[in-house]
Design a protein around this motif. Structure first.
Motif, short mmCIF file in Angstrom:
data_model
loop_
_atom_site.label_atom_id
_atom_site.label_comp_id
_atom_site.label_asym_id
_atom_site.label_seq_id
_atom_site.Cartn_x
_atom_site.Cartn_y
_atom_site.Cartn_z
N TYR A 51 10.54 -2.31 7.75
CA TYR A 51 9.52 -1.67 8.59
C TYR A 51 8.22 -2.47 8.70
O TYR A 51 7.30 -2.05 9.38
CB TYR A 51 9.19 -0.26 8.09
CG TYR A 51 8.71 -0.17 6.66
CD1 TYR A 51 7.49 -0.72 6.27
CD2 TYR A 51 9.47 0.48 5.70
CE1 TYR A 51 7.04 -0.64 4.97
CE2 TYR A 51 9.03 0.58 4.39
CZ TYR A 51 7.82 0.01 4.03
OH TYR A 51 7.38 0.11 2.73
N TRP A 105 -5.01 3.30 9.01
CA TRP A 105 -4.37 3.28 10.33
C TRP A 105 -2.96 3.89 10.30
O TRP A 105 -2.19 3.79 11.25
CB TRP A 105 -4.27 1.84 10.85
CG TRP A 105 -3.84 0.82 9.83
CD1 TRP A 105 -4.67 0.05 9.04
CD2 TRP A 105 -2.50 0.46 9.47
NE1 TRP A 105 -3.92 -0.77 8.23
CE2 TRP A 105 -2.59 -0.54 8.47
CE3 TRP A 105 -1.24 0.86 9.89
CZ2 TRP A 105 -1.47 -1.13 7.88
CZ3 TRP A 105 -0.13 0.29 9.32
CH2 TRP A 105 -0.24 -0.70 8.33
N ALA A 106 -2.63 4.53 9.16
CA ALA A 106 -1.30 5.15 9.06
C ALA A 106 -1.41 6.41 8.22
O ALA A 106 -2.33 6.54 7.40
CB ALA A 106 -0.32 4.17 8.43
N LEU A 156 0.82 -1.21 0.00
CA LEU A 156 0.00 0.00 0.00
C LEU A 156 0.86 1.26 0.00
O LEU A 156 2.01 1.23 0.41
CB LEU A 156 -0.89 0.00 1.25
CG LEU A 156 -1.83 -1.20 1.38
CD1 LEU A 156 -2.48 -1.22 2.74
CD2 LEU A 156 -2.88 -1.16 0.28
N PRO A 204 -3.67 2.49 3.88
CA PRO A 204 -4.23 2.08 5.17
C PRO A 204 -4.91 3.27 5.85
O PRO A 204 -4.46 4.41 5.69
CB PRO A 204 -3.01 1.61 5.97
CG PRO A 204 -1.84 2.23 5.32
CD PRO A 204 -2.20 2.54 3.91
N LEU A 229 0.89 5.51 1.20
CA LEU A 229 0.45 6.20 2.41
C LEU A 229 -0.30 7.48 2.05
O LEU A 229 0.09 8.19 1.12
CB LEU A 229 1.67 6.58 3.25
CG LEU A 229 2.35 5.44 3.99
CD1 LEU A 229 3.76 5.82 4.39
CD2 LEU A 229 1.53 5.04 5.19
N GLU A 272 7.72 6.49 12.90
CA GLU A 272 8.95 5.99 12.26
C GLU A 272 9.43 7.01 11.24
O GLU A 272 8.62 7.69 10.62
CB GLU A 272 8.68 4.67 11.54
CG GLU A 272 8.16 3.56 12.44
CD GLU A 272 7.69 2.35 11.63
OE1 GLU A 272 8.23 2.11 10.54
OE2 GLU A 272 6.75 1.67 12.09
N LEU A 273 10.74 7.10 11.05
CA LEU A 273 11.28 7.98 10.02
C LEU A 273 10.86 7.42 8.65
O LEU A 273 10.86 6.20 8.44
CB LEU A 273 12.81 8.05 10.10
CG LEU A 273 13.39 8.57 11.44
CD1 LEU A 273 14.90 8.66 11.34
CD2 LEU A 273 12.80 9.91 11.80
N LYS A 275 1.73 5.45 12.71
CA LYS A 275 0.87 4.27 12.60
C LYS A 275 0.18 4.00 13.94
O LYS A 275 0.80 4.18 15.00
CB LYS A 275 1.70 3.03 12.24
CG LYS A 275 2.49 3.15 10.96
CD LYS A 275 3.43 1.97 10.77
CE LYS A 275 4.31 2.19 9.57
NZ LYS A 275 5.31 1.10 9.39
N VAL A 311 6.35 8.57 9.34
CA VAL A 311 5.18 7.71 9.21
C VAL A 311 4.60 7.49 10.61
O VAL A 311 5.33 7.12 11.53
CB VAL A 311 5.54 6.36 8.56
CG1 VAL A 311 4.29 5.51 8.37
CG2 VAL A 311 6.23 6.58 7.22
C1 LIG Z 1 4.71 2.84 2.44
C2 LIG Z 1 5.30 2.76 3.82
C3 LIG Z 1 6.51 3.35 4.13
N1 LIG Z 1 6.94 3.24 5.41
N2 LIG Z 1 8.11 3.73 5.97
C4 LIG Z 1 8.08 3.35 7.25
N3 LIG Z 1 9.05 3.64 8.15
N4 LIG Z 1 6.96 2.64 7.52
C5 LIG Z 1 6.26 2.57 6.37
N5 LIG Z 1 5.07 1.98 6.12
C6 LIG Z 1 4.59 2.06 4.85
O1 LIG Z 1 3.41 1.49 4.49
C7 LIG Z 1 2.71 0.73 5.53
C8 LIG Z 1 1.95 1.71 6.44
C9 LIG Z 1 1.73 -0.18 4.82
#
Ligand SMILES: Cc1c[n+]2nc(N)[nH]c2nc1OC(C)C
Length: 317
Positions: A220, A303-304, A80, A301, A82, A111-112, A284, A282
């Motif tokens: 991640y 949730w993020a 997915l 999502p 964001l 998270e960075l 979440k 990011v």
């Molecule tokens: C696209 C993406 C990119 N990033 N980067 C981080 N650190 N977490 C993270 N999560 C992602 O997507 C999930 C929330 C599904």
């Protein structure tokens, strides 16, 4: 011959550990020259006794053949993208939407957001078997050989888990500057930024070129988090570390949107100190069951959310 076999096993274990200490923990326990000496000994033994060669041997990071093209990979669960937030109000609105849907007992993890490219890695019984780009989220390109050259990626996990993990491949800023210096010396067009340099390097058909680009990766996410028993995103990240993956240590649990805003503020100031580019933060919902409850839209999502830093204003002197 039998002690050749035990020496090969011993060297494979030893070199994998030294590689982990250097590239994942950033805390080598032996000097490089010692590592190189042992790697050379292992290469010779594996040449003399090819029957002891295994795909996860430290000597197998740089594949042989140059590919004609990349084959396609269908992502079992879509990768997915964001939704974005650009200011405090966007983040407060996100928090309101989350609370409306799952109530007030929530905590976030921040998270960075590494400015690289999203990749997925598949492991079968602990062995790295396939890696792919995000592509359009459903279909990506098989770049297994190039990902194997990223030294911080374990070729075999500490546990014989079969799982799919996701992360961001990137090029450290220092490597980007060095690469562009070499390109300019060769009168080649330099890369515009580390993200393009990382993408260009992972799209090389010759793994030897990818291997020379000093790429790195922060994991991640776990494709199917549930299968691993993790109940939160933060627990999932701790599990990834235990399995031998490189995760970003700057993550922080936040019990309120106020704490999220503090973290965002802090990294807006501090991001220039990092050895790699980030283009945002990011945020979440930490609980996986609440993530399930919130679900996803077609592409992102619920949730993020990604707080995006304002694009660097180019300082024209
Ligand atoms: C696209 C993406 C990119 N990033 N980067 C981080 N650190 N977490 C993270 N999560 C992602 O997507 C999930 C929330 C599904």
């Amino acid at each position: 011959r039998s002690n050749a076999e035990s020496r090969v096993k011993e060297l494979q274990e030893l070199l994998s550990r030294y590689n982990y200490e250097y590239h994942v923990l950033d805390k080598p326990s032996v000097p490089d020259v010692e590592y190189d000496k042992l790697l050379h000994e292992l290469k010779q033994l594996e040449e003399e006794y090819p029957e002891f060669l295994t795909p996860d041997s430290p000597t197998q990071r740089i594949g042989g053949s140059v590919l004609e093209q990349f084959s396609k990979v269908n992502h079992k669960t879509p990768m997915l993208s964001l939704g974005n937030a650009f200011n405090e109000q966007d983040l407060r609105d996100f928090d309101k939407r989350v609370r409306k849907a799952v109530g007030d007992k929530i905590s976030y993890i921040c998270e960075l957001k590494i400015d690289g490219l999203a990749v997925s890695l598949r492991y079968e019984k602990g062995l790295f078997v396939q890696g792919a780009t995000r592509g359009d989220g459903s279909v990506g390109e098989d770049i297994t050989a190039n990902l194997k050259t990223i030294r911080s990626i374990p070729l075999r996990l500490n546990k014989p888990f079969s799982l799919e993990v996701r992360g961001e491949a990137f090029m450290p800023r220092s490597s980007f500057l060095q690469l562009n210096k070499e390109k300019e010396e060769r009168e080649e067009l330099p890369f515009a930024n580390p993200r393009n340099a990382a993408a260009g390097s992972l799209r090389q058909l010759d793994p030897r070129i990818a291997s020379s680009r000093n790429l790195d990766l922060f994991l991640y996410g776990i494709g199917e988090l549930g299968e691993t028993g993790a109940e939160t995103q933060s627990g999932g990240l701790d599990l990834l570390s235990e399995l031998g993956f490189k995760t970003n240590k700057e993550r922080r649990k936040c019990e309120s949107i106020e704490e999220v805003l503090q973290y965002v503020e802090e990294w807006t100031e501090k991001r220039a100190e990092l050895e790699y580019d980030i283009d945002g933060i990011v945020i979440k919902v930490d609980s996986l069951s609440q993530q399930e409850e919130l679900g996803t839209t077609v592409k992102s999502p619920r949730w993020a959310i990604a707080f995006k830093f304002p694009a660097e204003e180019v300082v024209t002197v």
